[in-house]
Design a protein around this motif. Structure first.
Motif, PDB file in Angstrom:
ATOM      1  N   SER A   1      37.973  29.808  47.002  1.00  0.00           N
ATOM      2  CA  SER A   1      37.837  29.639  45.562  1.00  0.00           C
ATOM      3  C   SER A   1      39.057  30.159  44.811  1.00  0.00           C
ATOM      4  O   SER A   1      39.660  31.161  45.195  1.00  0.00           O
ATOM      5  N   ARG A   2      39.392  29.481  43.735  1.00  0.00           N
ATOM      6  CA  ARG A   2      40.490  29.919  42.869  1.00  0.00           C
ATOM      7  C   ARG A   2      39.970  30.564  41.600  1.00  0.00           C
ATOM      8  O   ARG A   2      40.736  30.802  40.668  1.00  0.00           O
TER       9      ARG A   2
ATOM     10  N   HIS B   1      37.160  35.725  42.524  1.00  0.00           N
ATOM     11  CA  HIS B   1      37.577  35.780  43.928  1.00  0.00           C
ATOM     12  C   HIS B   1      39.061  36.124  44.053  1.00  0.00           C
ATOM     13  O   HIS B   1      39.462  36.838  44.972  1.00  0.00           O
ATOM     14  N   VAL B   2      39.868  35.603  43.150  1.00  0.00           N
ATOM     15  CA  VAL B   2      41.317  35.768  43.228  1.00  0.00           C
ATOM     16  C   VAL B   2      41.729  37.226  42.969  1.00  0.00           C
ATOM     17  O   VAL B   2      42.566  37.771  43.696  1.00  0.00           O
ATOM     18  N   TYR B   3      41.153  37.864  41.946  1.00  0.00           N
ATOM     19  CA  TYR B   3      41.539  39.237  41.627  1.00  0.00           C
ATOM     20  C   TYR B   3      41.175  40.217  42.752  1.00  0.00           C
ATOM     21  O   TYR B   3      42.007  41.039  43.146  1.00  0.00           O
ATOM     22  N   PRO B   4      39.950  40.166  43.296  1.00  0.00           N
ATOM     23  CA  PRO B   4      39.668  41.073  44.417  1.00  0.00           C
ATOM     24  C   PRO B   4      40.579  40.828  45.621  1.00  0.00           C
ATOM     25  O   PRO B   4      40.988  41.778  46.300  1.00  0.00           O
ATOM     26  N   ARG B   5      40.920  39.557  45.880  1.00  0.00           N
ATOM     27  CA  ARG B   5      41.846  39.263  46.978  1.00  0.00           C
ATOM     28  C   ARG B   5      43.201  39.909  46.721  1.00  0.00           C
ATOM     29  O   ARG B   5      43.817  40.484  47.620  1.00  0.00           O
ATOM     30  N   ALA B   6      43.680  39.828  45.481  1.00  0.00           N
ATOM     31  CA  ALA B   6      44.978  40.424  45.135  1.00  0.00           C
ATOM     32  C   ALA B   6      44.951  41.942  45.320  1.00  0.00           C
ATOM     33  O   ALA B   6      45.910  42.537  45.831  1.00  0.00           O
TER      34      ALA B   6
ATOM     35  N   ASN C   1      48.637  29.653  54.058  1.00  0.00           N
ATOM     36  CA  ASN C   1      50.036  29.913  53.747  1.00  0.00           C
ATOM     37  C   ASN C   1      50.213  31.363  53.314  1.00  0.00           C
ATOM     38  O   ASN C   1      49.506  31.850  52.429  1.00  0.00           O
ATOM     39  N   HIS C   2      51.177  32.057  53.909  1.00  0.00           N
ATOM     40  CA  HIS C   2      51.420  33.453  53.540  1.00  0.00           C
ATOM     41  C   HIS C   2      52.031  33.574  52.141  1.00  0.00           C
ATOM     42  O   HIS C   2      52.020  34.650  51.545  1.00  0.00           O
ATOM     43  N   ALA C   3      52.551  32.475  51.591  1.00  0.00           N
ATOM     44  CA  ALA C   3      53.120  32.518  50.235  1.00  0.00           C
ATOM     45  C   ALA C   3      52.048  32.884  49.208  1.00  0.00           C
ATOM     46  O   ALA C   3      52.342  33.493  48.177  1.00  0.00           O
ATOM     47  N   THR C   4      50.806  32.542  49.486  1.00  0.00           N
ATOM     48  CA  THR C   4      49.699  32.895  48.593  1.00  0.00           C
ATOM     49  C   THR C   4      49.553  34.414  48.522  1.00  0.00           C
ATOM     50  O   THR C   4      49.284  34.971  47.464  1.00  0.00           O
ATOM     51  N   VAL C   5      49.750  35.079  49.652  1.00  0.00           N
ATOM     52  CA  VAL C   5      49.671  36.549  49.688  1.00  0.00           C
ATOM     53  C   VAL C   5      50.803  37.137  48.850  1.00  0.00           C
ATOM     54  O   VAL C   5      50.588  38.054  48.050  1.00  0.00           O
TER      55      VAL C   5
ATOM     56  N   THR D   1      49.499  37.947  40.651  1.00  0.00           N
ATOM     57  CA  THR D   1      48.065  38.021  40.352  1.00  0.00           C
ATOM     58  C   THR D   1      47.584  39.461  40.271  1.00  0.00           C
ATOM     59  O   THR D   1      46.760  39.806  39.427  1.00  0.00           O
ATOM     60  N   PHE D   2      48.096  40.320  41.147  1.00  0.00           N
ATOM     61  CA  PHE D   2      47.686  41.725  41.150  1.00  0.00           C
ATOM     62  C   PHE D   2      47.917  42.363  39.780  1.00  0.00           C
ATOM     63  O   PHE D   2      47.053  43.077  39.266  1.00  0.00           O
ATOM     64  N   HIS D   3      49.045  42.088  39.162  1.00  0.00           N
ATOM     65  CA  HIS D   3      49.362  42.681  37.864  1.00  0.00           C
ATOM     66  C   HIS D   3      48.421  42.156  36.778  1.00  0.00           C
ATOM     67  O   HIS D   3      48.052  42.894  35.865  1.00  0.00           O
ATOM     68  N   ASP D   4      48.022  40.897  36.890  1.00  0.00           N
ATOM     69  CA  ASP D   4      47.031  40.348  35.959  1.00  0.00           C
ATOM     70  C   ASP D   4      45.694  41.056  36.131  1.00  0.00           C
ATOM     71  O   ASP D   4      45.012  41.369  35.156  1.00  0.00           O
ATOM     72  N   ALA D   5      45.315  41.319  37.370  1.00  0.00           N
ATOM     73  CA  ALA D   5      44.035  41.973  37.659  1.00  0.00           C
ATOM     74  C   ALA D   5      43.989  43.387  37.090  1.00  0.00           C
ATOM     75  O   ALA D   5      42.919  43.871  36.711  1.00  0.00           O
ATOM     76  N   MET D   6      45.145  44.033  36.984  1.00  0.00           N
ATOM     77  CA  MET D   6      45.170  45.419  36.505  1.00  0.00           C
ATOM     78  C   MET D   6      44.820  45.536  35.014  1.00  0.00           C
ATOM     79  O   MET D   6      44.594  46.620  34.511  1.00  0.00           O
ATOM     80  N   TYR D   7      44.757  44.417  34.308  1.00  0.00           N
ATOM     81  CA  TYR D   7      44.335  44.449  32.912  1.00  0.00           C
ATOM     82  C   TYR D   7      42.826  44.548  32.775  1.00  0.00           C
ATOM     83  O   TYR D   7      42.318  44.793  31.687  1.00  0.00           O
ATOM     84  N   GLU D   8      42.101  44.348  33.868  1.00  0.00           N
ATOM     85  CA  GLU D   8      40.654  44.479  33.840  1.00  0.00           C
ATOM     86  C   GLU D   8      40.278  45.790  34.510  1.00  0.00           C
ATOM     87  O   GLU D   8      40.635  46.041  35.664  1.00  0.00           O
TER      88      GLU D   8
END
Length: 125
Positions: free
Chosen positions: A20-21, A25-30, A55-59, A66-73
């Motif tokens: 899922s995008r 799902h994306v923020y916990p993965r990050a 693809n490792h590019a997603t990581v 994405t990780f930095h976006d997640a830190m706003y929550e």
């Protein structure tokens, strides 16, 4: 890295292997990628395999963007900070405050001791 994955899946009630995008799902993965990369020897390819990514590019994107976006929550930020402290062996804020209070008490006792010695000797009288 497996234990980090389990903690995050349990905390956020998500399956990190989901393709899922959606943000939930994306923020916990990050957060998982950032913690696992920082506190384990897992390579980016290993992390991609752990969550069934092609693809490792997603990581890399998750860690760098994405990780930095997640830190706003707060819920993601708080869990990341808590786990980061645990894995870094950094004391929690409460524990650090407790240790500082003990040091202040010890220094106060030392100051009182020297103050009484100075008064006994009459150094400043």
């Amino acid at each position: 890295a497996i234990d980090i994955k389990d903690i995050i899946e349990e905390e956020f009630q998500v399956n990190l292997m989901s393709q899922s995008r959606r943000r939930q799902h994306v923020y916990p993965r990050a957060v998982f990628f950032k913690l696992a990369r920082r506190h384990t020897d897992a390579t980016i390819e290993d992390l991609a395999d752990m969550v069934n990514l092609k693809n490792h590019a997603t990581v890399i994107n998750a860690i760098n963007s994405t990780f930095h976006d997640a830190m706003y929550e707060n819920k993601y930020k708080n869990l990341y900070n808590k786990l980061h402290r645990e894995y870094s062996k950094v004391p929690s804020v409460e524990r650090e405050n407790q240790m500082l209070k003990v040091q202040v008490r010890e220094l106060t006792e030392l100051i009182d001791f020297y103050r009484s010695k100075v008064e006994e000797l009459g150094v400043f009288n």
